[in-house]
Scaffold this active site. Structure first.
Site, PDB file in Angstrom:
ATOM      1  N   CYS A 179       0.819  -1.226   0.000  1.00  0.00           N
ATOM      2  CA  CYS A 179       0.000   0.000   0.000  1.00  0.00           C
ATOM      3  C   CYS A 179       0.847   1.269   0.000  1.00  0.00           C
ATOM      4  O   CYS A 179       0.379   2.332  -0.398  1.00  0.00           O
ATOM      5  CB  CYS A 179      -0.948   0.001   1.195  1.00  0.00           C
ATOM      6  SG  CYS A 179      -2.117  -1.351   1.105  1.00  0.00           S
ATOM      7  N   ASN A 199     -10.055  -0.731  -1.726  1.00  0.00           N
ATOM      8  CA  ASN A 199      -8.622  -0.480  -1.511  1.00  0.00           C
ATOM      9  C   ASN A 199      -7.854  -1.097  -2.687  1.00  0.00           C
ATOM     10  O   ASN A 199      -7.828  -2.315  -2.837  1.00  0.00           O
ATOM     11  CB  ASN A 199      -8.212  -1.118  -0.174  1.00  0.00           C
ATOM     12  CG  ASN A 199      -6.730  -0.970   0.144  1.00  0.00           C
ATOM     13  OD1 ASN A 199      -5.922  -0.689  -0.734  1.00  0.00           O
ATOM     14  ND2 ASN A 199      -6.377  -1.199   1.399  1.00  0.00           N
ATOM     15  N   HIS A 214      -3.748   7.185   1.211  1.00  0.00           N
ATOM     16  CA  HIS A 214      -3.977   5.863   0.621  1.00  0.00           C
ATOM     17  C   HIS A 214      -5.362   5.407   1.061  1.00  0.00           C
ATOM     18  O   HIS A 214      -5.736   5.528   2.239  1.00  0.00           O
ATOM     19  CB  HIS A 214      -2.905   4.886   1.123  1.00  0.00           C
ATOM     20  CG  HIS A 214      -3.314   3.461   0.985  1.00  0.00           C
ATOM     21  ND1 HIS A 214      -3.715   2.922  -0.216  1.00  0.00           N
ATOM     22  CD2 HIS A 214      -3.423   2.463   1.910  1.00  0.00           C
ATOM     23  CE1 HIS A 214      -4.043   1.655  -0.026  1.00  0.00           C
ATOM     24  NE2 HIS A 214      -3.879   1.359   1.252  1.00  0.00           N
TER      25      HIS A 214
HETATM   26  N1  COA Z   1     -18.977  -9.276   6.583  1.00  0.00           N
HETATM   27  C1  COA Z   1     -19.590  -9.570   7.727  1.00  0.00           C
HETATM   28  N2  COA Z   1     -18.939  -9.885   8.854  1.00  0.00           N
HETATM   29  C2  COA Z   1     -17.611  -9.884   8.813  1.00  0.00           C
HETATM   30  C3  COA Z   1     -16.895  -9.571   7.641  1.00  0.00           C
HETATM   31  C4  COA Z   1     -17.637  -9.264   6.495  1.00  0.00           C
HETATM   32  N3  COA Z   1     -17.053  -8.948   5.335  1.00  0.00           N
HETATM   33  N4  COA Z   1     -15.572  -9.646   7.899  1.00  0.00           N
HETATM   34  C5  COA Z   1     -15.447  -9.974   9.191  1.00  0.00           C
HETATM   35  N5  COA Z   1     -16.680 -10.132   9.752  1.00  0.00           N
HETATM   36  C6  COA Z   1     -17.029 -10.496  11.120  1.00  0.00           C
HETATM   37  C7  COA Z   1     -15.919 -11.226  11.843  1.00  0.00           C
HETATM   38  O1  COA Z   1     -15.971 -12.591  11.543  1.00  0.00           O
HETATM   39  C8  COA Z   1     -16.241 -10.922  13.275  1.00  0.00           C
HETATM   40  O2  COA Z   1     -17.262 -11.794  13.679  1.00  0.00           O
HETATM   41  P1  COA Z   1     -17.259 -12.398  15.185  1.00  0.00           P
HETATM   42  O3  COA Z   1     -17.325 -11.189  16.083  1.00  0.00           O
HETATM   43  O4  COA Z   1     -18.488 -13.236  15.196  1.00  0.00           O
HETATM   44  O5  COA Z   1     -15.993 -13.135  15.309  1.00  0.00           O
HETATM   45  C9  COA Z   1     -16.821  -9.516  13.236  1.00  0.00           C
HETATM   46  O6  COA Z   1     -17.228  -9.296  11.878  1.00  0.00           O
HETATM   47  C10 COA Z   1     -15.858  -8.439  13.639  1.00  0.00           C
HETATM   48  O7  COA Z   1     -14.606  -8.700  13.006  1.00  0.00           O
HETATM   49  P2  COA Z   1     -13.406  -7.741  13.151  1.00  0.00           P
HETATM   50  O8  COA Z   1     -12.291  -8.228  12.292  1.00  0.00           O
HETATM   51  O9  COA Z   1     -13.144  -7.515  14.602  1.00  0.00           O
HETATM   52  O10 COA Z   1     -14.038  -6.417  12.522  1.00  0.00           O
HETATM   53  P3  COA Z   1     -13.477  -4.952  12.537  1.00  0.00           P
HETATM   54  O11 COA Z   1     -14.433  -4.067  13.186  1.00  0.00           O
HETATM   55  O12 COA Z   1     -12.054  -4.885  12.965  1.00  0.00           O
HETATM   56  O13 COA Z   1     -13.496  -4.610  10.980  1.00  0.00           O
HETATM   57  C11 COA Z   1     -11.947  -4.416   9.163  1.00  0.00           C
HETATM   58  C12 COA Z   1     -12.700  -5.363  10.080  1.00  0.00           C
HETATM   59  C13 COA Z   1     -11.071  -5.281   8.285  1.00  0.00           C
HETATM   60  C14 COA Z   1     -12.946  -3.659   8.317  1.00  0.00           C
HETATM   61  C15 COA Z   1     -11.114  -3.418  10.008  1.00  0.00           C
HETATM   62  O14 COA Z   1     -10.391  -4.080  10.996  1.00  0.00           O
HETATM   63  C16 COA Z   1     -10.179  -2.616   9.166  1.00  0.00           C
HETATM   64  O15 COA Z   1     -10.574  -1.877   8.289  1.00  0.00           O
HETATM   65  N6  COA Z   1      -8.877  -2.728   9.427  1.00  0.00           N
HETATM   66  C17 COA Z   1      -7.878  -2.020   8.648  1.00  0.00           C
HETATM   67  C18 COA Z   1      -7.741  -2.722   7.348  1.00  0.00           C
HETATM   68  C19 COA Z   1      -6.913  -1.976   6.393  1.00  0.00           C
HETATM   69  O16 COA Z   1      -6.937  -0.761   6.338  1.00  0.00           O
HETATM   70  N7  COA Z   1      -6.178  -2.720   5.590  1.00  0.00           N
HETATM   71  C20 COA Z   1      -5.385  -2.175   4.574  1.00  0.00           C
HETATM   72  C21 COA Z   1      -4.203  -1.517   5.143  1.00  0.00           C
HETATM   73  S1  COA Z   1      -3.278  -0.908   3.879  1.00  0.00           S
END
Ligand code: COA
Length: 335
Positions: free
Chosen positions: A114, A292, A262
């Protein structure tokens, strides 16, 4: 010493729009969940056979070269940033040299995910500033969709990423108060595996291991992301590296005319915007439409912002990125 400026910009995204509802037919997810957590409404996916990472990069590059007002044979060097190359080797830089039919100039591949475009811009900046090259073609391009786990197992990652390409021509600028003022790069390999794709590689999972095991539960060749950990680090590092760039030039957040972060997650951009007290007009986001796109996200956003007249001559433009590695960086530009 010269300065280096962005003299031409272009982007290309595949026509195929994939909405959150489309994804919910493939995996257990919902439009509401995706929009609430990431701000993404839709992304583009390449239809197999239509494009590759290189061909999208070439399409974006042709536009950037034309807008720079130069002939392709005036390109002195090519830098290609991607995490999704057409081939394991050679990298896409040489494929661009071939497909654009450019002279046998050097071609460098950047592997900084990224942050790839900011790293690539920084390298181009040094070559142009030193006088070694006059015009450097920088491309960020990604074809993620066919390497993602499109089942419920992979939903935490696969809903976020999209395909596309952006390109910039970095050219010599005689006025040292204009163009790229400074770039700032960082890494913290301690967290390498928190956002990674382990296989195939010559480290933990060799190609032969994968073939031999033939294990349907093997996820080593899909991207892995510790989402919350990435999020927490991203908001800190984005803020730090923007401030580092501003400080290096005796500037403050109030001097920013346009911040192009980004496009990792709309919530991350909003956090940074709030932290620096910036208005909606001072931050450009398009993650809603493209997801992304990793190394392509900044050049696509920069091109769209410029095309829509949101960047004018004399503006202070700040590029900032964070991603796998972890790596992060910023570029401070006087347009
Ligand atoms: N749809 C529905 N539910 C989903 C899901 C989806 N696409 N992806 C994950 N879940 C679920 C998980 O399984 C989890 O369920 P559980 O509580 O029963 O175990 C729940 O949602 C919460 O998961 P979690 O990973 O804690 O969610 P979050 O609030 O952290 O959101 C992201 C996930 C990925 C959106 C978030 O962490 C994020 O944006 N992180 C940064 C990612 C990023 O910027 N990456 C690129 C960097 S360059």
């Amino acid at each position: 010493m010269y300065n280096a400026k962005i003299s031409g910009l272009g982007f290309f995204v595949p026509e195929n729009v994939v909405t959150n509802d489309d994804l919910s037919k493939l995996m257990d997810t919902s439009d509401e969940w995706i929009q609430e957590r990431t701000g993404i409404k839709e992304r583009r996916h390449v239809i197999k056979g239509d494009d590759t990472t290189t061909s999208m990069g070439v399409k974006a590059a042709k536009i950037a070269i034309e807008r720079a007002g130069i002939d392709k044979d005036e390109i002195d060097f090519i830098i290609f940033a991607t995490l999704s190359p057409d081939y394991y080797f050679p990298g896409p830089g040489v494929l661009v040299q071939r497909d654009l039919n450019i002279n046998t100039v050097g071609a460098l591949d950047v592997r900084n995910q990224c942050s790839g475009f900011v790293y690539a811009i920084s390298v181009a900046d040094q070559y142009v500033k030193s006088g070694m090259y006059k015009n450097v073609l920088v491309i960020g391009s990604e074809l993620h969709s066919h390497g993602l786990d499109m089942t419920t197992r992979g939903r935490g990652v696969s809903v976020i990423f999209g395909d596309g390409a952006g390109a910039a021509v970095i050219s010599r600028e005689e006025d040292t108060n204009k163009g790229i003022l400074s770039t700032h790069l960082h890494s913290e390999g301690q967290h390498a595996e928190e956002l990674s794709l382990i296989a195939p590689g010559m480290g933990k999972r060799w190609v032969n291991d994968i073939l031999q095991d033939n294990d349907p539960n093997d996820t080593s060749y899909f991207p892995h992301m510790n989402g919350q950990f990435v999020f927490k680090n991203a908001v800190v590092r984005f803020s730090e590296v923007i401030m580092e760039g501003l400080n290096a030039n005796g500037l403050g957040p109030q001097d920013i005319d346009m911040l192009i972060p980004h496009q990792a997650n709309l919530r991350i951009s909003q956090f940074v915007q709030k932290k620096f007290g910036l208005s909606d007009d001072q931050v450009f986001n398009n993650i809603m439409h493209y997801g992304n796109t990793t190394a392509a996200s900044i050049p696509i956003a920069l091109t769209e912002a410029w095309e829509s007249g949101k960047i004018k001559e004399g503006d202070l433009v700040v590029l900032a990125a964070f991603g796998s590695g972890f790596t992060w960086g910023s570029a401070i530009i006087r347009w």
